[in-house]
Write a protein that holds these residues in place. Structure first.
Motif, PDB file in Angstrom:
ATOM      1  N   THR A 146      89.843 -33.400  69.542  1.00  0.00           N
ATOM      2  CA  THR A 146      90.301 -34.935  69.687  1.00  0.00           C
ATOM      3  C   THR A 146      89.116 -35.846  70.326  1.00  0.00           C
ATOM      4  OG1 THR A 146      91.231 -34.522  72.019  1.00  0.00           O
ATOM      5  CG2 THR A 146      92.695 -34.146  69.909  1.00  0.00           C
ATOM      6  N   GLN A 147      88.264 -35.171  70.916  1.00  0.00           N
ATOM      7  CA  GLN A 147      87.210 -35.945  71.621  1.00  0.00           C
ATOM      8  C   GLN A 147      85.817 -35.619  70.911  1.00  0.00           C
ATOM      9  OE1 GLN A 147      87.244 -36.277  75.796  1.00  0.00           O
ATOM     10  NE2 GLN A 147      85.486 -37.347  75.843  1.00  0.00           N
ATOM     11  N   ARG A 148      84.931 -36.484  70.568  1.00  0.00           N
ATOM     12  CA  ARG A 148      83.495 -36.043  69.871  1.00  0.00           C
ATOM     13  C   ARG A 148      82.766 -36.462  71.266  1.00  0.00           C
ATOM     14  NH1 ARG A 148      79.202 -39.358  68.140  1.00  0.00           N
ATOM     15  NH2 ARG A 148      80.585 -40.995  68.552  1.00  0.00           N
ATOM     16  N   ARG A 149      81.551 -35.477  71.446  1.00  0.00           N
ATOM     17  CA  ARG A 149      80.823 -35.627  72.673  1.00  0.00           C
ATOM     18  C   ARG A 149      79.814 -36.827  72.284  1.00  0.00           C
ATOM     19  NH1 ARG A 149      77.647 -30.317  73.028  1.00  0.00           N
ATOM     20  NH2 ARG A 149      76.007 -31.458  72.040  1.00  0.00           N
ATOM     21  N   ASN A 150      79.454 -37.715  73.423  1.00  0.00           N
ATOM     22  CA  ASN A 150      78.636 -38.735  73.089  1.00  0.00           C
ATOM     23  C   ASN A 150      76.957 -38.387  73.468  1.00  0.00           C
ATOM     24  OD1 ASN A 150      79.037 -38.625  75.809  1.00  0.00           O
ATOM     25  ND2 ASN A 150      78.829 -40.545  76.350  1.00  0.00           N
ATOM     26  N   VAL A 151      76.758 -37.236  73.761  1.00  0.00           N
ATOM     27  CA  VAL A 151      75.411 -36.633  73.880  1.00  0.00           C
ATOM     28  C   VAL A 151      75.111 -35.915  72.870  1.00  0.00           C
ATOM     29  CG1 VAL A 151      73.956 -35.439  75.443  1.00  0.00           C
ATOM     30  CG2 VAL A 151      75.464 -36.891  76.563  1.00  0.00           C
ATOM     31  N   HIS A 152      73.848 -36.298  72.245  1.00  0.00           N
ATOM     32  CA  HIS A 152      73.453 -35.470  71.179  1.00  0.00           C
ATOM     33  C   HIS A 152      72.076 -34.838  71.400  1.00  0.00           C
ATOM     34  CE1 HIS A 152      76.534 -38.114  69.102  1.00  0.00           C
ATOM     35  NE2 HIS A 152      75.743 -39.111  69.538  1.00  0.00           N
ATOM     36  N   ILE A 153      71.863 -33.748  70.903  1.00  0.00           N
ATOM     37  CA  ILE A 153      70.872 -33.057  71.222  1.00  0.00           C
ATOM     38  C   ILE A 153      69.668 -32.923  70.009  1.00  0.00           C
ATOM     39  CG2 ILE A 153      69.557 -30.924  72.067  1.00  0.00           C
ATOM     40  CD1 ILE A 153      71.555 -32.076  73.937  1.00  0.00           C
ATOM     41  N   ALA A 154      68.464 -33.348  70.237  1.00  0.00           N
ATOM     42  CA  ALA A 154      67.785 -33.567  68.992  1.00  0.00           C
ATOM     43  C   ALA A 154      65.974 -33.488  69.201  1.00  0.00           C
ATOM     44  CB  ALA A 154      67.602 -34.993  68.573  1.00  0.00           C
ATOM     45  N   GLU A 155      65.568 -32.790  68.236  1.00  0.00           N
ATOM     46  CA  GLU A 155      64.063 -32.377  68.685  1.00  0.00           C
ATOM     47  C   GLU A 155      63.301 -33.701  68.309  1.00  0.00           C
ATOM     48  OE1 GLU A 155      60.847 -29.384  66.555  1.00  0.00           O
ATOM     49  OE2 GLU A 155      62.768 -29.350  65.836  1.00  0.00           O
ATOM     50  N   TYR A 156      62.332 -33.855  69.190  1.00  0.00           N
ATOM     51  CA  TYR A 156      61.410 -35.010  69.178  1.00  0.00           C
ATOM     52  C   TYR A 156      60.058 -34.602  69.718  1.00  0.00           C
ATOM     53  CZ  TYR A 156      59.720 -39.813  69.232  1.00  0.00           C
ATOM     54  OH  TYR A 156      59.187 -41.157  69.045  1.00  0.00           O
ATOM     55  N   ASN A 157      59.197 -34.484  68.964  1.00  0.00           N
ATOM     56  CA  ASN A 157      57.824 -33.881  69.278  1.00  0.00           C
ATOM     57  C   ASN A 157      56.870 -35.473  69.505  1.00  0.00           C
ATOM     58  OD1 ASN A 157      58.238 -31.115  69.094  1.00  0.00           O
ATOM     59  ND2 ASN A 157      58.227 -31.338  66.839  1.00  0.00           N
ATOM     60  N   TRP A 158      56.494 -35.356  70.646  1.00  0.00           N
ATOM     61  CA  TRP A 158      55.613 -36.511  71.030  1.00  0.00           C
ATOM     62  C   TRP A 158      54.500 -36.819  70.145  1.00  0.00           C
ATOM     63  CZ3 TRP A 158      55.134 -35.312  77.033  1.00  0.00           C
ATOM     64  CH2 TRP A 158      56.430 -35.403  77.394  1.00  0.00           C
ATOM     65  N   GLY A 159      54.284 -37.976  69.730  1.00  0.00           N
ATOM     66  CA  GLY A 159      52.998 -38.258  68.755  1.00  0.00           C
ATOM     67  C   GLY A 159      53.485 -38.433  67.351  1.00  0.00           C
ATOM     68  N   GLU A 160      54.809 -37.627  66.902  1.00  0.00           N
ATOM     69  CA  GLU A 160      55.186 -37.724  65.526  1.00  0.00           C
ATOM     70  C   GLU A 160      56.183 -38.857  65.461  1.00  0.00           C
ATOM     71  OE1 GLU A 160      56.507 -33.708  64.711  1.00  0.00           O
ATOM     72  OE2 GLU A 160      54.623 -32.885  65.616  1.00  0.00           O
ATOM     73  N   GLN A 161      56.541 -38.772  63.989  1.00  0.00           N
ATOM     74  CA  GLN A 161      57.585 -39.777  63.610  1.00  0.00           C
ATOM     75  C   GLN A 161      58.822 -39.613  64.374  1.00  0.00           C
ATOM     76  OE1 GLN A 161      57.748 -40.116  59.225  1.00  0.00           O
ATOM     77  NE2 GLN A 161      59.389 -41.646  59.443  1.00  0.00           N
ATOM     78  N   VAL A 162      59.646 -40.590  64.656  1.00  0.00           N
ATOM     79  CA  VAL A 162      60.883 -40.478  65.264  1.00  0.00           C
ATOM     80  C   VAL A 162      61.927 -39.746  64.287  1.00  0.00           C
ATOM     81  CG1 VAL A 162      62.946 -41.738  66.312  1.00  0.00           C
ATOM     82  CG2 VAL A 162      60.456 -42.600  66.813  1.00  0.00           C
TER      83      VAL A 162
END
Length: 258
Positions: A146-162
């Motif tokens: 019934t509840q979606r989490r509002n914190v999403h985990i994502a890979e983001y390598n600095w210097g690379e495209q978002v």
């Protein structure tokens, strides 16, 4: 757009192992945290108390992936600051799109998500830390039917495209704690901050770090070309004096109109 070649670290006479050769190619961001066997056991859990939250923040820590898997003082300082801002102004994070850089354990992003259910938070780091961040997000903000989490985990390598999963055009707040620790990553971090805050965009960037080495000054020399730094003065009474004594600094970054 800022190119990596524009951010070559200045030469240094230091013989420190952290000093980089400005003629050498920068390593990929993923290479900055070589994998090691995980060290976390089921019982290894730390609790962080943040005023303004009804629950403590539960964190699994793991030194296996490197220093990012540990909770560091700057993360706690930044967490307490956004909690205080939210406490005195409940609309502070309301409906905001928030991105945390170098999240590590996920602490700051998780705190932001716990403070404001209407906010959407992306806690990001290298791929090697994503599992730990996912575990910690689920510990504190469990998903349900019934509840979606509002914190999403994502890979983001600095210097690379978002990554396409992060709505870069809509990000309102960028949070970064203890991201200044390894010289080869300095130009990559500066480029990432510039990508997230192009000239003319209204965006809040809160940057917190602990002074450790003289070499860290090189990062701020690079950063000064693109950003003004403003010391945070509106923290809870007495807080700044406490964390300053610990060598921790908290500033707001504002992109220069070049």
């Amino acid at each position: 757009m800022v190119a990596i070649s524009d951010l070559t670290p200045p030469r240094s006479r230091s013989t420190s192992v952290s000093t980089t050769n400005s003629d050498a190619a920068l390593p990929s961001f993923e290479s900055l945290a070589p994998p090691r066997p995980p060290t976390t056991k089921a019982a290894e859990e730390t609790h962080v108390l943040v005023d303004g939250l009804k629950d403590v923040v539960k964190l699994k820590v793991d030194a296996g992936p490197g220093c990012g898997g540990i909770a560091w003082p700057a993360g706690e300082v930044l967490s307490r600051y956004i909690a205080y801002r939210h406490q005195i102004n409940p609309s502070y994070l309301r409906n905001k799109k928030i991105l945390e850089l170098g999240s590590g354990t996920g602490l700051v992003g998780i705190v932001a998500g716990m403070l404001e259910p209407s906010a959407e938070v992306w806690a990001t780091d290298q791929s090697i830390l994503l599992d730990l961040m996912e575990v910690n997000a689920e510990l504190n903000l469990p998903t349900s039917t019934t509840q979606r989490r509002n914190v999403h985990i994502a890979e983001y390598n600095w210097g690379e495209q978002v990554p396409s999963t992060i709505p870069i055009e809509n990000i309102d707040v960028v949070l970064a704690a203890d991201c200044v620790y390894f010289e080869p990553a300095f130009p990559l971090l500066v480029k990432t901050l510039c990508d997230l805050a192009p000239i003319g965009k209204e965006i809040e960037i809160l940057f917190c770090w602990k002074k450790r080495r003289k070499a860290d000054k090189r990062f701020f020399i690079m950063l000064k070309k693109y950003f003004n730094q403003y010391i945070i003065e509106d923290d809870k009474s007495g807080e700044k004096e406490i964390y300053n004594r610990q060598g921790v600094n908290l500033v707001k970054l504002v992109r220069k109109k070049q």
